[in-house]
Write an enzyme that holds these catalytic residues in place. Sequence first.
Site, PDB file in Angstrom:
ATOM      1  N   GLU A  40       0.853  -1.204   0.000  1.00 16.56           N
ATOM      2  CA  GLU A  40       0.000   0.000   0.000  1.00 16.56           C
ATOM      3  C   GLU A  40       0.886   1.251   0.000  1.00 16.56           C
ATOM      4  O   GLU A  40       1.897   1.330   0.685  1.00 16.56           O
ATOM      5  CB  GLU A  40      -0.908  -0.003   1.243  1.00 16.56           C
ATOM      6  CG  GLU A  40      -1.842   1.200   1.309  1.00 16.56           C
ATOM      7  CD  GLU A  40      -2.655   1.209   2.595  1.00 16.56           C
ATOM      8  OE1 GLU A  40      -3.646   1.937   2.666  1.00 16.56           O
ATOM      9  OE2 GLU A  40      -2.268   0.460   3.532  1.00 16.56           O
ATOM     10  N   ASP A  79       1.694   0.832   5.498  1.00 18.33           N
ATOM     11  CA  ASP A  79       2.347  -0.488   5.355  1.00 18.33           C
ATOM     12  C   ASP A  79       3.780  -0.266   4.877  1.00 18.33           C
ATOM     13  O   ASP A  79       4.047   0.623   4.036  1.00 18.33           O
ATOM     14  CB  ASP A  79       1.618  -1.367   4.317  1.00 18.33           C
ATOM     15  CG  ASP A  79       0.160  -1.591   4.690  1.00 18.33           C
ATOM     16  OD1 ASP A  79      -0.216  -1.216   5.815  1.00 18.33           O
ATOM     17  OD2 ASP A  79      -0.576  -2.144   3.828  1.00 18.33           O
ATOM     18  N   ASP A  99      -1.018  -1.742   8.402  1.00 13.75           N
ATOM     19  CA  ASP A  99      -1.867  -1.068   9.384  1.00 13.75           C
ATOM     20  C   ASP A  99      -3.267  -1.699   9.414  1.00 13.75           C
ATOM     21  O   ASP A  99      -3.470  -2.772   8.836  1.00 13.75           O
ATOM     22  CB  ASP A  99      -1.940   0.431   9.088  1.00 13.75           C
ATOM     23  CG  ASP A  99      -2.605   0.731   7.748  1.00 13.75           C
ATOM     24  OD1 ASP A  99      -3.012  -0.247   7.064  1.00 13.75           O
ATOM     25  OD2 ASP A  99      -2.700   1.905   7.370  1.00 13.75           O
ATOM     26  N   ASP A 102      30.887 -14.125   0.491  1.00 19.81           N
ATOM     27  CA  ASP A 102      32.101 -14.160   1.312  1.00 19.81           C
ATOM     28  C   ASP A 102      32.585 -12.753   1.619  1.00 19.81           C
ATOM     29  O   ASP A 102      32.574 -11.861   0.760  1.00 19.81           O
ATOM     30  CB  ASP A 102      33.182 -14.948   0.548  1.00 19.81           C
ATOM     31  CG  ASP A 102      34.464 -15.054   1.353  1.00 19.81           C
ATOM     32  OD1 ASP A 102      34.376 -15.413   2.531  1.00 19.81           O
ATOM     33  OD2 ASP A 102      35.536 -14.763   0.779  1.00 19.81           O
ATOM     34  N   GLU A 131      38.327 -10.379   3.815  1.00 21.56           N
ATOM     35  CA  GLU A 131      39.089  -9.941   4.993  1.00 21.56           C
ATOM     36  C   GLU A 131      40.325  -9.139   4.612  1.00 21.56           C
ATOM     37  O   GLU A 131      40.851  -8.370   5.432  1.00 21.56           O
ATOM     38  CB  GLU A 131      39.523 -11.162   5.820  1.00 21.56           C
ATOM     39  CG  GLU A 131      38.394 -11.904   6.511  1.00 21.56           C
ATOM     40  CD  GLU A 131      37.765 -12.971   5.659  1.00 21.56           C
ATOM     41  OE1 GLU A 131      36.969 -13.772   6.188  1.00 21.56           O
ATOM     42  OE2 GLU A 131      38.079 -12.993   4.436  1.00 21.56           O
ATOM     43  N   TYR A 137      39.830 -16.268   0.693  1.00 21.00           N
ATOM     44  CA  TYR A 137      39.123 -17.424   0.152  1.00 21.00           C
ATOM     45  C   TYR A 137      37.792 -17.533   0.876  1.00 21.00           C
ATOM     46  O   TYR A 137      37.521 -16.781   1.808  1.00 21.00           O
ATOM     47  CB  TYR A 137      39.950 -18.708   0.293  1.00 21.00           C
ATOM     48  CG  TYR A 137      40.318 -19.093   1.706  1.00 21.00           C
ATOM     49  CD1 TYR A 137      39.439 -19.819   2.507  1.00 21.00           C
ATOM     50  CD2 TYR A 137      41.555 -18.723   2.250  1.00 21.00           C
ATOM     51  CE1 TYR A 137      39.781 -20.170   3.793  1.00 21.00           C
ATOM     52  CE2 TYR A 137      41.895 -19.066   3.540  1.00 21.00           C
ATOM     53  CZ  TYR A 137      41.015 -19.798   4.313  1.00 21.00           C
ATOM     54  OH  TYR A 137      41.344 -20.146   5.591  1.00 21.00           O
ATOM     55  N   GLU A 148      77.895  -7.741  -6.239  1.00 24.29           N
ATOM     56  CA  GLU A 148      79.141  -7.091  -5.814  1.00 24.29           C
ATOM     57  C   GLU A 148      80.358  -7.879  -6.300  1.00 24.29           C
ATOM     58  O   GLU A 148      80.399  -9.104  -6.242  1.00 24.29           O
ATOM     59  CB  GLU A 148      79.168  -6.991  -4.286  1.00 24.29           C
ATOM     60  CG  GLU A 148      80.388  -6.246  -3.761  1.00 24.29           C
ATOM     61  CD  GLU A 148      80.464  -6.256  -2.249  1.00 24.29           C
ATOM     62  OE1 GLU A 148      81.276  -5.487  -1.704  1.00 24.29           O
ATOM     63  OE2 GLU A 148      79.712  -7.041  -1.623  1.00 24.29           O
ATOM     64  N   ASP A 157      78.194 -11.188   1.565  1.00 27.88           N
ATOM     65  CA  ASP A 157      78.836 -10.921   2.850  1.00 27.88           C
ATOM     66  C   ASP A 157      78.110  -9.794   3.559  1.00 27.88           C
ATOM     67  O   ASP A 157      76.980  -9.484   3.223  1.00 27.88           O
ATOM     68  CB  ASP A 157      80.327 -10.621   2.652  1.00 27.88           C
ATOM     69  CG  ASP A 157      80.563  -9.392   1.789  1.00 27.88           C
ATOM     70  OD1 ASP A 157      79.572  -8.681   1.477  1.00 27.88           O
ATOM     71  OD2 ASP A 157      81.711  -9.163   1.384  1.00 27.88           O
ATOM     72  N   HIS A 205      13.468-108.484 -38.657  1.00 30.01           N
ATOM     73  CA  HIS A 205      13.235-109.926 -38.493  1.00 30.01           C
ATOM     74  C   HIS A 205      14.372-110.757 -39.091  1.00 30.01           C
ATOM     75  O   HIS A 205      14.475-111.951 -38.829  1.00 30.01           O
ATOM     76  CB  HIS A 205      11.880-110.318 -39.110  1.00 30.01           C
ATOM     77  CG  HIS A 205      11.887-110.413 -40.610  1.00 30.01           C
ATOM     78  ND1 HIS A 205      11.462-109.379 -41.417  1.00 30.01           N
ATOM     79  CD2 HIS A 205      12.240-111.432 -41.450  1.00 30.01           C
ATOM     80  CE1 HIS A 205      11.560-109.755 -42.687  1.00 30.01           C
ATOM     81  NE2 HIS A 205      12.026-111.007 -42.728  1.00 30.01           N
ATOM     82  N   ASP A 231       9.540-103.294 -38.129  1.00 32.80           N
ATOM     83  CA  ASP A 231      10.435-104.305 -38.730  1.00 32.80           C
ATOM     84  C   ASP A 231      11.521-103.570 -39.520  1.00 32.80           C
ATOM     85  O   ASP A 231      11.489-103.512 -40.754  1.00 32.80           O
ATOM     86  CB  ASP A 231       9.631-105.233 -39.629  1.00 32.80           C
ATOM     87  CG  ASP A 231      10.460-106.431 -40.095  1.00 32.80           C
ATOM     88  OD1 ASP A 231      11.564-106.630 -39.548  1.00 32.80           O
ATOM     89  OD2 ASP A 231      10.003-107.143 -41.014  1.00 32.80           O
ATOM     90  N   SER A 236      13.711-110.357 -47.993  1.00 34.69           N
ATOM     91  CA  SER A 236      13.483-109.533 -46.797  1.00 34.69           C
ATOM     92  C   SER A 236      14.657-108.585 -46.549  1.00 34.69           C
ATOM     93  O   SER A 236      15.824-108.947 -46.708  1.00 34.69           O
ATOM     94  CB  SER A 236      13.293-110.426 -45.578  1.00 34.69           C
ATOM     95  OG  SER A 236      12.106-111.173 -45.690  1.00 34.69           O
TER      96      SER A 236
END
Length: 680
Positions: free
Chosen positions: A79, A87, A132, A150, A153, A168, A243, A290, A477, A531, A627
């Site tokens: 509203e 609201d 309201d 993330d 840091e 990371y 050197e 050195d 036979h 036979d 036969s």
Amino acid sequence: MALSWLFSLRVFFLISSLWLADGKNKEEENKMTINELYGGQILSPGYPDPYEDDISFLWNITMPSSFHVQLYFSDFDLESSYMCEYDYVKVMEGDKLVGLFCGTEDTDAEEVPGDLVIESTGSQLSLEFKSDFSNADRHKGFAVHYRVVDRDECAVDNGGCHHFCHNYISGYYCSCRAGYWIMKDRETCKFGCGRQVLTQLSGTISSPEYPRLYPKVLDCDWKIQVEPGYVVTLQFDDDFDVEQHPEVSCPYDHLKIQAGDEKYGPCCGKTVPPTITSTDHNMRVFFHSDDSGENKGFRATYFTTARPCEALSAPAYGTMEGSNFTYSQKVSFACGEGYYLDGPDHRVCQADGSWSGVQPTCELVNCGPPPNISNGEIEVDGNFSYADIAIYRCDQFYEMAGEGTRFCEADGKWTGNEPSCKPTCGKPEFVTRGKLVGGRPAMRGGWPWMAMLHRTPRGPFCGGTLLGDQWVLTAAHCLVSPVTSDPILKDSFSVILGKHKARDKDTTEQTVQVAQIAAHPAFNFTTSLADIALLKLASPARLNPYITPICLLSEEEATATLVPGREGAVTGWGHSDQGFIANELREVFLPLVDTNTCNKTYDFTVTSDMICAGFQEGGKDACRGDSGGPLAFFERTAEKWVQGGVVSWGWGCGRKNKYGVYTNVIQYLPWIDEVMSGVA
């Protein structure tokens, strides 16, 4: 920064929908703390339906300290009111107001979030929604999404790191410049120059603080140790400054290098050392300073080169894949069609500059000699090698079963299956016609499958037919004792093939002993059922124009052949019409008779495993001694003789209204196949 996978497992959408219970607006009940999720969605109560009047909700989004919270709205419809006094949606970070939104569009007195992304400076945001007591036009409310990002840091005071800060997901870490070492507090860098082992295939080496002045009292030691199979090359930048002494060679600060068996240095001054390549995969670099002098030192780049192997080539009749002949590289070999690889299918360039394995060759595929076949020969066009042809030929009186030509294929196998030479059946070289009872002798060689079952000295007692070159078909036979129902002794008789005269010795005959008697197990002397019998010869018959087998009538041929009136030939040495054993083989052609007609002439049943042949008026018939002989038919389509019956029984010989009865071979084809194949 995007969420890492470590947290993505816990990310899912939260759909929060709160409502008023029994018309009561209890503020404490409409507070929600979100602290276990890393992304989600918050909806106004009842969304996308219009929200109710006089409600209040509060969402606290609290995340781990290493994250920020982001909010953005995908839908917003509240509203409208001056300065959002009716609201509103309020976004807070602790006690700080981040945003106050209402209405449906931006005006001078109200603001909608639109595409605005709200991000916390810490790890907490709260979202408050109130309506309201009245709302003339209903509004659907809002859909807001939250996500966590993330926190960098390193953005503030370099994260407390002395040299480098690396962010990371959910944290950070510190590191130091080359030549410095991180201390136990993980933030402070302290100078050091002890041995450093470098294993990467490329990199840089420099004096500490280069190109600024290098510290005093140094003893630096770099060991480059890469994978065997590589050689190390070290190349210095032109800006070399160590050197030196005008008269003595590098007494103060100096650089020394050991590359395999070679040593270089000491080096100092402004003369750039030469580019150095090691003889193996190791190199050592020493730098000493050195307690005096102000010089900026040096920087050198090292890189590696794979050790080469000698060049290879593809074998004859083959191919090679791969053209990089350096360490760890692989070349693969393959042979053309019809050749096989004799040796390894690949070789690898090894760390010592040699190739693994031996150089392969491509040899012609050899299928080996095909197995010899019985009753035939093989002619091979070549040496059993790829694409050679094996041609099978059968001996005379045998015919090819299967494909007679085979090829040696690229896989070392002959195409197809091994053929066989089977005796040519049913095709005599001599043809005659005549009769048995009331007939005349057959032509010599006209029925070359005829076999005589002969006892010495008693003479012939039954006939038979040659099947193949080692089996004889006859009547049961003839071989079974009517007293004991056992087969007679196989050594008590012999089989004579190529026989024409019963009482005289023929020049064409072969006498063969019997190795096995197989009478049908269902044979019954009383009914003459089944036979039928088979004899296995002790040795194969030697086929010639006077000795060849008959074909068996097939089931397909039987339909058109075994019909009343079809004429078949019966042959044998049985009793003639004078009552004596015929001296010469005799033949007769008899018509088949309907089984019902045949049955009416006998007092007992002529069964379906029997067929009848002969003339009603008699005069022509088989007789005692015939036969086991054949009832054969000429198959005109294939131009061959086929056996459909075996001489079995009858009432007398050639009597009127008494037909000859024959065993129906068609009924016993499965049994014949089983016996001849060794199954039965």
